[in-house]
Scaffold this motif. Structure first.
Motif, mmCIF file in Angstrom:
data_model
loop_
_atom_site.group_PDB
_atom_site.id
_atom_site.type_symbol
_atom_site.label_atom_id
_atom_site.label_comp_id
_atom_site.label_asym_id
_atom_site.label_seq_id
_atom_site.Cartn_x
_atom_site.Cartn_y
_atom_site.Cartn_z
ATOM 1 N N THR A 155 -5.332 -8.055 23.035
ATOM 2 C CA THR A 155 -5.126 -10.297 23.348
ATOM 3 C C THR A 155 -5.547 -10.958 22.680
ATOM 4 O O THR A 155 -5.459 -11.144 21.935
ATOM 5 C CB THR A 155 -6.356 -9.873 24.933
ATOM 6 N N THR A 159 -5.321 -14.152 27.770
ATOM 7 C CA THR A 159 -6.386 -14.967 28.783
ATOM 8 C C THR A 159 -5.236 -15.672 29.735
ATOM 9 O O THR A 159 -5.923 -15.497 30.506
ATOM 10 C CB THR A 159 -6.994 -15.032 28.036
ATOM 11 N N LYS A 185 -1.079 -9.073 25.286
ATOM 12 C CA LYS A 185 -1.823 -10.297 26.465
ATOM 13 C C LYS A 185 -2.445 -11.430 25.960
ATOM 14 O O LYS A 185 -2.870 -11.732 25.135
ATOM 15 C CB LYS A 185 -2.496 -8.675 26.910
#
Length: 222
Positions: free
Chosen positions: A118, A162, A160
């Protein structure tokens, strides 16, 4: 590529008075990260670090520490130890080859054990370029950071977000050091990526070693 003004200053800084009469204490830390555990291995950074480290040694640097395939904890430790050596140095240089990433305007160097699943992991698993600047800051006359870290980064494509609006740049962001007598040289202009080339060394590393002066060459007349 490096702007001409910066490249000219870089040549003068490393090559000026490399002969026996040179009295300034010069130290260098050279890091090459190739064997990434969560991304395809990079072919050139270890070779580039070895090549550039050899160039510093031939130029007569008092201390040249070449380190290959470092984890996050190892990179932090090497920067901490190098900062100690720069306290009595006139010139300090850090060369880094490997993956780098830009997150919302801040540049980070990526250790080989980073996973970066992330965008938040960037803060925990990488080393901000500001940490390298902090390490060279005690040098009395000149501080150089050379970043051969503008390769196409696989982490930025898979991690990914957030926040959907969080910006992850292509290449590295432009940095203007605030400390005097401090320079950062990049392998590519801001927002661009640099080629690894087709040989065992990147074009950037080859150009550095080819154009920086040979030992004993006094560039005050160049």
């Amino acid at each position: 590529m490096i702007p001409f003004r910066i490249f000219a200053l870089l040549i003068l800084a490393i090559g000026l008075a490399c002969g026996p009469a040179h009295a300034d204490r010069r130290v260098a830390l050279v890091i090459g990260n190739s064997a990434y555990k969560s991304a395809p291995k990079l072919g050139n950074p270890v070779n580039d670090a070895t090549l550039v480290g050899g160039m510093f040694k031939k130029a007569g640097f008092d201390s040249v520490d070449v380190r290959l395939d470092l984890s996050a904890s190892e990179m932090r430790r090497m920067l901490r130890e190098f900062a100690g050596r720069t306290r009595d140095a006139d010139m300090a240089v850090i060369y880094y080859a490997g993956h780098g990433i830009e997150l919302e305007g801040t540049n980070y160097l990526i250790p080989i054990d980073a996973t970066l699943e992330t965008d938040g992991d960037v803060l925990d698993e990488t080393i901000p370029v500001e940490r390298a600047l902090f390490a060279v800051e005690p040098a009395k006359q000149l501080r150089l950071i050379i970043l051969d870290a503008c390769r196409d980064n696989p982490f930025s494509k898979t991690m990914k977000r957030t926040l959907a609006s969080r910006a992850i740049g292509r290449g590295l962001a432009k940095v203007e050091p605030t400390s005097p007598n401090t320079m950062i040289a990049f392998a590519a202009k801001a927002g661009s990526t640099a080629s690894d080339g087709d040989s065992r060394n990147s074009p950037f590393a080859v150009a550095l070693v080819e154009h920086l002066p040979k030992p004993g060459l006094d560039l005050r007349k160049a």
